[in-house]
Design a protein around this motif. Structure first.
Motif, PDB file in Angstrom:
ATOM      1  N   HIS A 149       1.910 -11.630   1.266  1.00  0.00           N
ATOM      2  CA  HIS A 149       0.976 -11.445   2.376  1.00  0.00           C
ATOM      3  C   HIS A 149       1.516 -10.441   3.391  1.00  0.00           C
ATOM      4  N   GLU A 150       2.821 -10.500   3.642  1.00  0.00           N
ATOM      5  CA  GLU A 150       3.421  -9.530   4.554  1.00  0.00           C
ATOM      6  C   GLU A 150       3.323  -8.116   3.978  1.00  0.00           C
ATOM      7  N   SER A 151       3.480  -8.001   2.678  1.00  0.00           N
ATOM      8  CA  SER A 151       3.333  -6.695   2.030  1.00  0.00           C
ATOM      9  C   SER A 151       1.924  -6.147   2.248  1.00  0.00           C
ATOM     10  N   THR A 152       0.928  -7.007   2.106  1.00  0.00           N
ATOM     11  CA  THR A 152      -0.456  -6.579   2.329  1.00  0.00           C
ATOM     12  C   THR A 152      -0.651  -6.099   3.764  1.00  0.00           C
ATOM     13  N   LEU A 153      -0.104  -6.834   4.719  1.00  0.00           N
ATOM     14  CA  LEU A 153      -0.244  -6.431   6.122  1.00  0.00           C
ATOM     15  C   LEU A 153       0.484  -5.123   6.390  1.00  0.00           C
ATOM     16  N   ASP A 154       1.637  -4.932   5.762  1.00  0.00           N
ATOM     17  CA  ASP A 154       2.370  -3.672   5.916  1.00  0.00           C
ATOM     18  C   ASP A 154       1.566  -2.501   5.334  1.00  0.00           C
ATOM     19  N   ILE A 155       0.906  -2.740   4.207  1.00  0.00           N
ATOM     20  CA  ILE A 155       0.096  -1.689   3.579  1.00  0.00           C
ATOM     21  C   ILE A 155      -1.078  -1.308   4.481  1.00  0.00           C
ATOM     22  N   ILE A 156      -1.700  -2.299   5.106  1.00  0.00           N
ATOM     23  CA  ILE A 156      -2.806  -2.012   6.024  1.00  0.00           C
ATOM     24  C   ILE A 156      -2.312  -1.213   7.224  1.00  0.00           C
ATOM     25  N   ALA A 157      -1.152  -1.599   7.752  1.00  0.00           N
ATOM     26  CA  ALA A 157      -0.576  -0.856   8.875  1.00  0.00           C
ATOM     27  C   ALA A 157      -0.240   0.579   8.465  1.00  0.00           C
ATOM     28  N   LEU A 158       0.273   0.747   7.255  1.00  0.00           N
ATOM     29  CA  LEU A 158       0.555   2.092   6.748  1.00  0.00           C
ATOM     30  C   LEU A 158      -0.733   2.901   6.651  1.00  0.00           C
ATOM     31  N   GLY A 159      -1.804   2.253   6.189  1.00  0.00           N
ATOM     32  CA  GLY A 159      -3.082   2.943   6.095  1.00  0.00           C
ATOM     33  C   GLY A 159      -3.526   3.492   7.437  1.00  0.00           C
ATOM     34  N   GLU A 160      -3.329   2.728   8.493  1.00  0.00           N
ATOM     35  CA  GLU A 160      -3.680   3.223   9.820  1.00  0.00           C
ATOM     36  C   GLU A 160      -2.802   4.417  10.196  1.00  0.00           C
ATOM     37  N   GLN A 161      -1.506   4.331   9.916  1.00  0.00           N
ATOM     38  CA  GLN A 161      -0.597   5.428  10.239  1.00  0.00           C
ATOM     39  C   GLN A 161      -0.963   6.705   9.495  1.00  0.00           C
ATOM     40  N   LEU A 162      -1.462   6.557   8.266  1.00  0.00           N
ATOM     41  CA  LEU A 162      -1.832   7.717   7.454  1.00  0.00           C
ATOM     42  C   LEU A 162      -3.195   8.289   7.828  1.00  0.00           C
ATOM     43  N   GLY A 163      -3.919   7.599   8.705  1.00  0.00           N
ATOM     44  CA  GLY A 163      -5.197   8.116   9.164  1.00  0.00           C
ATOM     45  C   GLY A 163      -6.414   7.631   8.409  1.00  0.00           C
ATOM     46  N   PHE A 164      -6.250   6.642   7.510  1.00  0.00           N
ATOM     47  CA  PHE A 164      -7.404   6.084   6.805  1.00  0.00           C
ATOM     48  C   PHE A 164      -8.418   5.534   7.803  1.00  0.00           C
ATOM     49  N   ASP A 165      -9.687   5.604   7.435  1.00  0.00           N
ATOM     50  CA  ASP A 165     -10.743   5.054   8.274  1.00  0.00           C
ATOM     51  C   ASP A 165     -10.872   3.544   8.126  1.00  0.00           C
ATOM     52  N   SER A 166     -10.566   3.022   6.928  1.00  0.00           N
ATOM     53  CA  SER A 166     -10.786   1.593   6.700  1.00  0.00           C
ATOM     54  C   SER A 166      -9.817   1.047   5.660  1.00  0.00           C
ATOM     55  N   ALA A 167      -9.547  -0.253   5.786  1.00  0.00           N
ATOM     56  CA  ALA A 167      -8.764  -1.007   4.805  1.00  0.00           C
ATOM     57  C   ALA A 167      -9.568  -2.240   4.438  1.00  0.00           C
ATOM     58  N   TRP A 168      -9.644  -2.526   3.146  1.00  0.00           N
ATOM     59  CA  TRP A 168     -10.452  -3.634   2.647  1.00  0.00           C
ATOM     60  C   TRP A 168      -9.591  -4.563   1.807  1.00  0.00           C
ATOM     61  N   VAL A 169      -9.905  -5.844   1.826  1.00  0.00           N
ATOM     62  CA  VAL A 169      -9.178  -6.806   0.995  1.00  0.00           C
ATOM     63  C   VAL A 169     -10.147  -7.518   0.064  1.00  0.00           C
ATOM     64  N   ARG A 170      -9.649  -7.815  -1.125  1.00  0.00           N
ATOM     65  CA  ARG A 170     -10.432  -8.588  -2.088  1.00  0.00           C
ATOM     66  C   ARG A 170     -10.324 -10.073  -1.774  1.00  0.00           C
ATOM     67  N   HIS A 171     -11.047 -10.868  -2.532  1.00  0.00           N
ATOM     68  CA  HIS A 171     -11.137 -12.304  -2.313  1.00  0.00           C
ATOM     69  C   HIS A 171     -10.855 -12.994  -3.640  1.00  0.00           C
ATOM     70  N   ARG A 172      -9.844 -13.847  -3.695  1.00  0.00           N
ATOM     71  CA  ARG A 172      -9.491 -14.543  -4.926  1.00  0.00           C
ATOM     72  C   ARG A 172      -9.228 -16.019  -4.630  1.00  0.00           C
ATOM     73  N   HIS A 173      -9.939 -16.913  -5.361  1.00  0.00           N
ATOM     74  CA  HIS A 173      -9.731 -18.347  -5.188  1.00  0.00           C
ATOM     75  C   HIS A 173      -8.997 -18.922  -6.396  1.00  0.00           C
ATOM     76  N   LEU A 174      -8.054 -19.833  -6.111  1.00  0.00           N
ATOM     77  CA  LEU A 174      -7.252 -20.488  -7.146  1.00  0.00           C
ATOM     78  C   LEU A 174      -6.567 -19.456  -8.038  1.00  0.00           C
ATOM     79  N   GLN A 175      -6.168 -18.340  -7.412  1.00  0.00           N
ATOM     80  CA  GLN A 175      -5.384 -17.304  -8.073  1.00  0.00           C
ATOM     81  C   GLN A 175      -4.273 -16.885  -7.111  1.00  0.00           C
ATOM     82  N   TYR A 176      -3.477 -15.912  -7.516  1.00  0.00           N
ATOM     83  CA  TYR A 176      -2.354 -15.483  -6.688  1.00  0.00           C
ATOM     84  C   TYR A 176      -2.695 -14.173  -5.973  1.00  0.00           C
ATOM     85  N   GLY A 177      -3.842 -14.220  -5.296  1.00  0.00           N
ATOM     86  CA  GLY A 177      -4.308 -13.128  -4.455  1.00  0.00           C
ATOM     87  C   GLY A 177      -4.856 -13.720  -3.177  1.00  0.00           C
ATOM     88  N   ILE A 178      -5.452 -12.911  -2.333  1.00  0.00           N
ATOM     89  CA  ILE A 178      -5.890 -13.359  -1.020  1.00  0.00           C
ATOM     90  C   ILE A 178      -7.043 -14.356  -1.156  1.00  0.00           C
TER      91      ILE A 178
END
Length: 339
Positions: A28-57
């Motif tokens: 989860h911290e890796s995901t948050l770091d990636i989103i923060a990096l996206g802002e630093q790189l100038g991306f307009d948006s960051a999106w996350v997927r949705h996963r239930h009973l799996q090893y994702g968000i």
């Protein structure tokens, strides 16, 4: 490389946020770091997927609440929340709360249909109502109404020391215009347009009138805009898996090509009873990917994208891919970083 008639206006990325069951915080911290990096790189948006009973968000709204406090500008989206797992009233409260905390940067994307593997989870999810739950568009309509300020209770006022509202609180102005529908069929595209939503079209679509992925995606975009009050100005975002290799190591390039090759057979023809078509993953230099995108009938009709990061790569791979997208591929598509 062919020239674009109009530069790409908005560049975003999508991550599934995988984690190790033994150490979920690290993922989860890796995901948050990636989103923060996206802002630093100038991306307009960051999106996350949705996963239930799996090893994702499993709780994208909670993850984006955390991301909203580590970023200040980048838009934060879900692609997508399957509403079969949600109570629209409660979800409306959560979305509005995160939108307020983010300063109006939330872009919730949703979809309908029964939860994945419903037979295995229905007794836990809906122990008393599993056979009567409605997983159709009415579920989205309820969410839309609550977010847009329609009444959720019969009355408002003071009871003793408590003050009650008849609408979802907090109300977040503008959130209702930032709701997206993730659709894979002509019917979904039409419904999203008729209900004034934005439209997410991704790397999976239903083969209805064609077996050519780009043609199918184009037909969905046209159907959506034909039924949206804003017509050609209605917002559509395209999501494909793109893997630029400009700064990749030889080992990374080999891994990326093997990943795409393994997934390519499913792109040749419709898959399963629902006749789902999968887009090819685009691997190569940014100039090569840009040329393939300009030849894509669906891409030529959109002004914004949310390129998907591959599912199973490591943190360093995502850093390299995002950096190349922002510094090489985006500019090749006429996009300019924010800030």
């Amino acid at each position: 490389m062919p020239l674009s008639s109009e530069p790409l206006r908005k560049l975003g990325f999508l991550t599934i946020g995988l984690f190790d069951e033994a150490d979920p915080r690290r993922g989860h911290e890796s995901t948050l770091d990636i989103i923060a990096l996206g802002e630093q790189l100038g991306f307009d948006s960051a999106w996350v997927r949705h996963r239930h009973l799996q090893y994702g968000i499993s709780s994208p709204v909670a993850v984006l609440a955390a991301a909203s406090q580590r970023t200040s500008r980048i838009e934060l989206g879900t692609a997508v929340i399957p509403l079969g797992w949600e109570n629209p009233l409660r979800l409306a409260e959560d979305l509005a709360t995160v939108d307020v905390l983010s300063g109006g940067r939330l872009n919730p994307g949703v979809s309908v249909g029964p939860p994945m593997r419903y037979e295995t989870v229905k007794d836990a999810l809906y122990p008393d109502t599993a056979d009567v739950e409605d997983f159709g568009y009415d579920r989205v309509k309820r969410l839309l109404d609550f977010v847009r300020g329609e009444r959720a209770a019969d009355s408002a006022g003071v009871q003793g020391f408590e003050v009650f509202s008849d609408r979802v609180q907090p109300q977040s102005p503008g959130l209702g215009k930032r709701l997206w529908y993730g659709g894979a069929s002509l019917r979904s595209a039409r419904w999203a347009g008729e209900n004034g939503m934005n439209f997410l079209t991704s790397s999976v679509v239903k083969a209805e009138e064609s077996e050519d992925f780009a043609e199918i995606q184009l037909s969905h975009v046209e159907e959506f805009r034909a039924h949206h009050p804003d017509g050609e100005r209605a917002r559509v975002s395209q999501g494909l898996v793109v893997i630029p290799t400009d700064s990749a190591t030889a080992e990374q390039r080999e891994k990326y090509l093997a990943y795409a090759e393994k997934r390519t057979p499913r792109t040749a023809s419709p898959q399963g009873p629902a006749r789902m078509m999968f887009a090819q993953d685009l691997v190569g230099t940014s100039d090569e990917i840009a040329e393939r995108l300009y030849a894509h009938a669906g891409f030529r009709q959109v002004h914004e994208v949310a390129f998907a990061l591959p599912f199973t790569f490591g943190h360093d791979d995502y850093v390299q891919i995002l950096t190349d997208i922002a510094t090489k591929l985006g500019p090749a598509l006429g996009w300019r970083p924010v800030g």
